[in-house]
Design an enzyme around this catalytic site. Structure first.
Site, mmCIF file in Angstrom:
data_model
loop_
_atom_site.group_PDB
_atom_site.id
_atom_site.type_symbol
_atom_site.label_atom_id
_atom_site.label_comp_id
_atom_site.label_asym_id
_atom_site.label_seq_id
_atom_site.Cartn_x
_atom_site.Cartn_y
_atom_site.Cartn_z
ATOM 1 N N HIS A 328 -34.055 -69.042 21.863
ATOM 2 C CA HIS A 328 -35.113 -70.072 21.895
ATOM 3 C C HIS A 328 -34.610 -71.409 22.453
ATOM 4 O O HIS A 328 -33.584 -71.436 23.121
ATOM 5 C CB HIS A 328 -35.751 -70.222 20.508
ATOM 6 C CG HIS A 328 -36.094 -68.895 19.889
ATOM 7 N ND1 HIS A 328 -37.198 -68.163 20.239
ATOM 8 C CD2 HIS A 328 -35.416 -68.135 18.976
ATOM 9 C CE1 HIS A 328 -37.220 -67.021 19.569
ATOM 10 N NE2 HIS A 328 -36.147 -66.974 18.786
ATOM 11 N N GLU A 342 -35.419 -72.494 14.019
ATOM 12 C CA GLU A 342 -34.496 -71.460 14.472
ATOM 13 C C GLU A 342 -33.695 -71.892 15.701
ATOM 14 O O GLU A 342 -32.491 -71.650 15.788
ATOM 15 C CB GLU A 342 -35.250 -70.148 14.768
ATOM 16 C CG GLU A 342 -34.304 -68.965 14.937
ATOM 17 C CD GLU A 342 -34.934 -67.774 15.657
ATOM 18 O OE1 GLU A 342 -36.171 -67.678 15.688
ATOM 19 O OE2 GLU A 342 -34.167 -66.971 16.203
ATOM 20 N N HIS A 395 -29.754 -65.294 16.773
ATOM 21 C CA HIS A 395 -31.115 -65.568 16.289
ATOM 22 C C HIS A 395 -31.131 -65.670 14.764
ATOM 23 O O HIS A 395 -30.144 -65.374 14.096
ATOM 24 C CB HIS A 395 -32.074 -64.443 16.721
ATOM 25 C CG HIS A 395 -32.419 -64.502 18.166
ATOM 26 N ND1 HIS A 395 -33.615 -64.985 18.636
ATOM 27 C CD2 HIS A 395 -31.689 -64.153 19.266
ATOM 28 C CE1 HIS A 395 -33.630 -64.930 19.957
ATOM 29 N NE2 HIS A 395 -32.469 -64.432 20.362
ATOM 30 N N GLU A 461 -29.349 -61.263 13.905
ATOM 31 C CA GLU A 461 -30.322 -61.944 13.047
ATOM 32 C C GLU A 461 -29.527 -62.391 11.825
ATOM 33 O O GLU A 461 -29.246 -61.610 10.921
ATOM 34 C CB GLU A 461 -31.459 -61.000 12.650
ATOM 35 C CG GLU A 461 -32.347 -60.548 13.802
ATOM 36 C CD GLU A 461 -33.326 -61.612 14.302
ATOM 37 O OE1 GLU A 461 -33.252 -62.784 13.848
ATOM 38 O OE2 GLU A 461 -34.177 -61.274 15.156
HETATM 39 ZN ZN LIG Z 1 -35.324 -65.594 17.454
#
Ligand SMILES: [Zn+2]
Length: 496
Positions: A328, A342, A395, A461
């Site tokens: 992102h 995030e 992420h 993640e």
């Molecule tokens: Zn993400």
């Protein structure tokens, strides 16, 4: 039954053969000594049990040492150093233990005095001296004592690192090392080339070392340059495809250690590269990575090559190209929860990871280093143009249900499936133990960046920003730092 025994037996053999090397760190040894004299003696002892002839150079006369290595190689002699005023104790002991009968001194009485000659003679050693009016003349006089060669090396007489870096190769080929300076070709050098019938020249160093006009006056010249001494040494290893089964490495500014290293690298036909004191330079990492070097021998003590450099050399991630992609950015905030964005969290973790991997000896590239936005396609193509060995996308997770929590790693089966899985399996447990989060395991999914990246790739993640438990952990700088260390050690584990 017999075949079962055979299979079991062969498997045990196979495990013995492959397991230790497959799971080992790189091998690093050090040739140490309390001073430059002792380092040179210890280096000599690695290659010679006895040596009837030794080449002796003054401790500060680095110019004299430059041409020494190819000459010493032809005499099957190690290069040792001495104090100019009297024979250094460690050198004396070295000569005794090598049972040396002949010493060839390179340089005038300023660098190795008459008193040293007297001391050597009193040890029953016969002494010969090759000197010259200046460094260029000395190099020319040394060349005259070598077997004739149609190729010669020319380097700047004040840039010892360049000349030392080529020395192992020049020695092996029987090429003398001649010197010049940055002003132009020296007459001593051109004269000896003419008299020795030199038809080809290898010029070492950039145009600031051997300038265009000097270059133009040389017979059939070819240049090996580089932005700095590390790159010059790396380019030599690359160009001549030198054996890297064990690679010698010294501080590029510790000339005596470097000359000792070049001497035994020449004797053993091995590559020789430079580091600086505290960290491996980029060019050195690059040659380690491209040649897949896994065995090193350091010349010099911890004051010239620190244990930080030793750790880097030992780490299997050394020289590996790691692409880090913080997910992102800019208008794309990613998941949001408990005050966490995030995009910011990913960047923070990625930057920490970048530092850890760099400290470990890797070559890293990040898709972004600030709050900017790249499309998924751009991230993939950045990873490809970095020619990365592995791709890591960072992420954080989110779920409508705030009770969802934990850490997971994704890979995709499109490209490099087995190695992507291996990478994921190495990183996932390290993240979980660093954060103390729930282990959600390794999973597959066709996320764009890992689906289209052709190198082994994973998407991490790290935790759920939508979880009160995880978000608390992910807010903590201490935990983010531990996370980065964990990922970094997982990456090392992958390359191990
Ligand atoms: Zn993400």
């Amino acid at each position: 039954m017999r075949s079962i025994i055979k299979v079991v037996f062969l498997s045990v053999i196979a495990m013995c053969l492959f397991l230790p090397s497959a799971l080992a760190d790189n091998s690093v040894t050090r040739i140490d000594g309390k001073n430059r004299y002792a380092v040179a003696v210890n280096a000599a002892k690695k290659s010679w049990t006895t040596s009837s002839t030794v080449v002796l150079v003054g401790k500060d006369a680095y110019a004299d040492a430059l041409s020494a290595v190819p000459f010493a190689y032809q005499k099957n002699a190690p290069v040792l150093f001495t104090n100019s005023t009297s024979l250094s104790t460690d050198t004396k002991k070295g000569l005794q233990s090598l049972k040396t009968k002949n010493v060839i001194i390179l340089g005038g009485t300023k660098s190795v005095s008459g008193k040293v000659t007297t001391q050597l003679k009193s040890m029953g050693i016969s002494v010969k001296r090759i000197s010259g009016k200046n460094r260029y003349d000395l190099a020319a006089n040394i060349a005259k004592q070598m077997k004739s060669s149609s190729t010669a090396v020319v380097a700047n007489g004040f840039a010892y690192a360049d000349a030392v870096a080529i020395a192992p190769y020049a020695a092996k080929q029987g090429y003398p090392i001649l010197l010049t300076n940055d002003k132009g070709l020296r007459s001593e050098t051109s004269a000896v080339m003419k008299s020795r019938g030199v038809k080809n020249t290898i010029v070492i160093g950039g145009e600031s070392s051997v300038n265009k006009s000097a270059y133009a006056q040389l017979p059939s010249p070819g240049r090996i340059g580089g932005a700095n001494r590390y790159e010059v040494a790396a380019n030599i290893v690359k160009k001549y495809n030198m054996s890297t089964s064990t690679t010698y490495i010294s501080n590029g500014f510790a000339y005596a250690d470097a000359a000792s290293g070049a001497s035994i690298a020449a004797k053993q036909g091995k590559a020789f590269i430079f580091t600086n004191e505290k960290t491996l330079p980029k060019a050195t990492r690059q040659i380690i990575g491209s040649k897949k070097i896994t065995s090193f021998s350091i010349l010099g003590g911890t004051s010239t090559v620190t244990n930080t450099v030793v750790s880097q050399l030992k780490n299997p991630v050394v020289g590996k190209k790691v692409f880090i992609d913080p997910g992102h950015g800019a208008h794309d905030s990613g998941a949001v929860g408990y005050g966490l964005y995030e995009k910011n969290l990913n960047l923070d973790v990625a930057k920490r990871l970048n530092t850890k991997l760099n400290n470990a000896g890797a070559l890293t590239t990040m898709s972004r280093t600030s709050d900017t936005f790249d499309s998924l396609q751009t991230r993939v193509s950045k990873g490809a143009s970095a020619n990365a060995d592995i791709f890591i996308s960072v992420h954080a997770n989110s779920n409508d249900n705030s009770s969802a929590n934990g850490t997971e790693t994704y890979y995709d089966k499109t490209y490099a499936s087995a190695n992507s899985l291996k990478l994921a399996q190495n990183i996932q447990p390290k993240m979980v133990s660093a954060l103390g989060t729930r282990d959600r395991g390794v999973k597959t999914a066709g996320f764009y960046v890992i689906k289209y990246s052709k190198m082994p790739s994973v998407l991490l993640e790290t935790g759920f920003v939508s979880s009160p438990v995880d978000s608390n952990i992910l807010k903590s700088a201490t935990y983010k730092d531990r996370l980065a260390s964990g990922i970094s050690s997982g990456v090392s584990g992958y390359f191990r």
